[in-house]
Design a protein around this motif. Structure first.
Motif, PDB file in Angstrom:
ATOM      1  N   LEU A 125      21.122  25.373  63.846  1.00  0.00           N
ATOM      2  CA  LEU A 125      20.948  25.666  62.424  1.00  0.00           C
ATOM      3  C   LEU A 125      20.628  27.138  62.194  1.00  0.00           C
ATOM      4  O   LEU A 125      20.920  27.684  61.125  1.00  0.00           O
ATOM      5  CB  LEU A 125      19.820  24.789  61.855  1.00  0.00           C
ATOM      6  CG  LEU A 125      19.479  24.947  60.373  1.00  0.00           C
ATOM      7  CD1 LEU A 125      20.666  24.541  59.501  1.00  0.00           C
ATOM      8  CD2 LEU A 125      18.243  24.124  60.008  1.00  0.00           C
ATOM      9  N   PHE A 126      20.070  27.805  63.210  1.00  0.00           N
ATOM     10  CA  PHE A 126      19.628  29.184  63.058  1.00  0.00           C
ATOM     11  C   PHE A 126      20.456  30.178  63.875  1.00  0.00           C
ATOM     12  O   PHE A 126      20.080  31.335  64.011  1.00  0.00           O
ATOM     13  CB  PHE A 126      18.149  29.295  63.466  1.00  0.00           C
ATOM     14  CG  PHE A 126      17.271  28.332  62.733  1.00  0.00           C
ATOM     15  CD1 PHE A 126      16.948  28.533  61.402  1.00  0.00           C
ATOM     16  CD2 PHE A 126      16.774  27.201  63.360  1.00  0.00           C
ATOM     17  CE1 PHE A 126      16.147  27.647  60.718  1.00  0.00           C
ATOM     18  CE2 PHE A 126      15.967  26.298  62.684  1.00  0.00           C
ATOM     19  CZ  PHE A 126      15.647  26.517  61.356  1.00  0.00           C
ATOM     20  N   THR A 127      21.569  29.734  64.425  1.00  0.00           N
ATOM     21  CA  THR A 127      22.404  30.607  65.248  1.00  0.00           C
ATOM     22  C   THR A 127      23.790  30.750  64.632  1.00  0.00           C
ATOM     23  O   THR A 127      24.064  30.248  63.539  1.00  0.00           O
ATOM     24  CB  THR A 127      22.532  30.045  66.675  1.00  0.00           C
ATOM     25  OG1 THR A 127      23.364  28.872  66.651  1.00  0.00           O
ATOM     26  CG2 THR A 127      21.173  29.682  67.264  1.00  0.00           C
ATOM     27  N   GLY A 262      27.341  21.224  70.342  1.00  0.00           N
ATOM     28  CA  GLY A 262      26.024  21.721  69.963  1.00  0.00           C
ATOM     29  C   GLY A 262      25.998  22.416  68.624  1.00  0.00           C
ATOM     30  O   GLY A 262      24.927  22.687  68.080  1.00  0.00           O
ATOM     31  N   SER A 263      27.178  22.720  68.066  1.00  0.00           N
ATOM     32  CA  SER A 263      27.244  23.367  66.758  1.00  0.00           C
ATOM     33  C   SER A 263      26.838  22.393  65.660  1.00  0.00           C
ATOM     34  O   SER A 263      26.868  21.172  65.840  1.00  0.00           O
ATOM     35  CB  SER A 263      28.660  23.871  66.483  1.00  0.00           C
ATOM     36  OG  SER A 263      29.065  24.827  67.435  1.00  0.00           O
ATOM     37  N   ILE A 294      29.660  17.915  68.537  1.00  0.00           N
ATOM     38  CA  ILE A 294      29.469  18.773  67.368  1.00  0.00           C
ATOM     39  C   ILE A 294      28.761  17.944  66.303  1.00  0.00           C
ATOM     40  O   ILE A 294      29.196  16.850  65.978  1.00  0.00           O
ATOM     41  CB  ILE A 294      30.822  19.286  66.839  1.00  0.00           C
ATOM     42  CG1 ILE A 294      31.505  20.145  67.902  1.00  0.00           C
ATOM     43  CG2 ILE A 294      30.657  20.070  65.545  1.00  0.00           C
ATOM     44  CD1 ILE A 294      32.968  20.448  67.603  1.00  0.00           C
ATOM     45  N   GLN A 295      27.653  18.456  65.777  1.00  0.00           N
ATOM     46  CA  GLN A 295      26.912  17.706  64.770  1.00  0.00           C
ATOM     47  C   GLN A 295      27.471  18.014  63.383  1.00  0.00           C
ATOM     48  O   GLN A 295      27.578  19.171  62.977  1.00  0.00           O
ATOM     49  CB  GLN A 295      25.416  18.035  64.799  1.00  0.00           C
ATOM     50  CG  GLN A 295      24.614  17.177  63.830  1.00  0.00           C
ATOM     51  CD  GLN A 295      23.120  17.221  64.075  1.00  0.00           C
ATOM     52  OE1 GLN A 295      22.573  18.224  64.518  1.00  0.00           O
ATOM     53  NE2 GLN A 295      22.438  16.113  63.781  1.00  0.00           N
ATOM     54  N   ILE A 296      27.813  16.948  62.655  1.00  0.00           N
ATOM     55  CA  ILE A 296      28.426  17.087  61.339  1.00  0.00           C
ATOM     56  C   ILE A 296      27.619  16.277  60.337  1.00  0.00           C
ATOM     57  O   ILE A 296      27.343  15.091  60.554  1.00  0.00           O
ATOM     58  CB  ILE A 296      29.889  16.601  61.350  1.00  0.00           C
ATOM     59  CG1 ILE A 296      30.703  17.413  62.368  1.00  0.00           C
ATOM     60  CG2 ILE A 296      30.499  16.716  59.961  1.00  0.00           C
ATOM     61  CD1 ILE A 296      32.122  16.902  62.568  1.00  0.00           C
TER      62      ILE A 296
END
Length: 371
Positions: A125-127, A262-263, A294-296
């Motif tokens: 979330l912060f990258t 991991g995104s 990938i988290q959606i």
């Protein structure tokens, strides 16, 4: 990957506590708190990228502008603390911000210090492993701007309000540089370049469409050509003269195919302006991305988007534990959000769906058929 979110005293949420999965679907009628869930995450990212990271919550920024403290405080709460908790595997980040200030301030000071949440920096979330695609994203434009810092350095397709204003620049720059992860390749073709895969998946939205981007100095022009029988092409057509939905879905496909495991992708109304069959095809890609790590997080009003997840579960039961879905309702006495977790079975059925959950077609058919 974020697997739990707690949200207290924020807008319509007095005490939200939900699990997040690789694929999280938020649905429900308008004004029930779905967008507020996404906004809470955007506020954290926006505050992290400020001059003084996480020393306060910045309500007014590039990602989201929610007004002043009085606009975001839950009117049904007696607490003076906005609390956002993120659980990522075994790591817990607990962010607390004070409302004990002038109600017209745009900045809520932090109660806990950054040292209490020292591990949060590693969360996607912060990258740069993050994309936000809002309901306000650009449709067809005469020209698309370029921004080297946003695109080539920060690897983002958007800067302002999730508009995806730099998606065309992103595809132009990374099209022949980024290699898509194997699980997302169209029909497992050997060519894994982003430009090729975007083209192929876009053809599931609009058959025979081909993408052409021209660099015009300060901006880019997006054109489409269509394949014809006999291995010929139409003349190039400007995006503004081609169906609105094609350009509207393009940033979603770019974001998904350029992501790595991991995104985190936040997507509002992926169904907007596209045909039901295209929605189903888009969900095939999104579900494959979720399976690949990938988290959606999707906010949607489309039964075709919801059904796309259920169809994937029926075809491949291993999808079941990856999907978390919620129907948002409201307690009108207190004016607070009431999210209901949807219990999905391995055969794709939802047990005891709440009243109002995509039932309009049944209501209409009873009228049409005279039941």
């Amino acid at each position: 990957m974020i697997n739990h979110l707690t949200l207290k005293d924020f807008k319509i949420h007095n005490n939200l506590d939900i699990q997040l999965g690789n694929m999280t679907i938020l649905t429900g009628q308008n004004g029930m708190g779905k967008s507020s869930v996404i906004q809470s995450l955007l506020l954290l990212r926006q505050s992290h990228t400020g001059v003084y990271p996480m020393e306060g919550l910045n309500l007014k920024g590039d990602l989201v502008d929610l007004g002043v403290a009085n606009d975001v405080e839950c009117r049904s709460c007696n607490d003076s603390v906005l609390n956002i908790k993120l659980t990522e595997d075994s790591s817990l980040s607990d962010f607390q911000f004070s409302y004990d200030i002038d109600s017209y301030e745009t900045y809520l000071p932090a109660i806990n210090t950054e040292s209490q949440n020292k591990d949060y920096h590693n969360c996607s979330l912060f990258t740069s492993d993050f994309q936000y695609i809002s309901a306000f994203r650009f449709g067809p434009q005469k020209g698309y701007e370029r921004d080297t810092n946003v695109v080539q350095i920060k690897k983002q397709i958007s800067k302002i309000n999730g508009q995806c204003e730099y998606a065309v620049h992103f595809l132009y720059h990374f099209g022949n540089k980024v290699h898509c992860i194997p699980d997302l390749l169209y029909d497992n073709l050997n060519n894994d370049l982003l430009s090729t895969q975007v083209q192929l998946w876009m053809q599931k939205v609009s058959p025979r469409v081909n993408i052409y981007i021209e660099s015009n100095g300060n901006d880019f022009k997006l054109n489409y050509k269509f394949s014809r029988e006999g291995n010929t092409m139409t003349e190039p057509m400007s995006a503004i003269n081609v169906g609105y939905g094609i350009s509207y879905v393009l940033p979603i496909i770019i974001a998904v195919l350029s992501a790595k495991p991991g995104s985190i992708l936040l997507i509002e109304n992926p169904e907007a302006h596209i045909h039901p069959r295209a929605q189903a095809e888009l969900m095939k890609l999104l579900m494959r991305a979720a399976k690949a790590g990938i988290q959606i997080i999707i906010e949607t009003h489309s039964d075709h988007i919801m059904n796309g997840a259920l169809v994937a579960i029926v075809n491949e039961p291993e999808f079941l534990p990856l999907v978390k879905a919620y129907y948002f309702d409201r307690d009108d006495n207190q004016h607070i959000s009431k999210p209901c977790k949807l219990e999905i079975l391995k055969d794709g059925r939802i047990t005891n769906p709440p009243k109002g959950f995509f039932d309009q077609i049944d209501i209409d058919m009873r009228t049409i058929m005279g039941f």
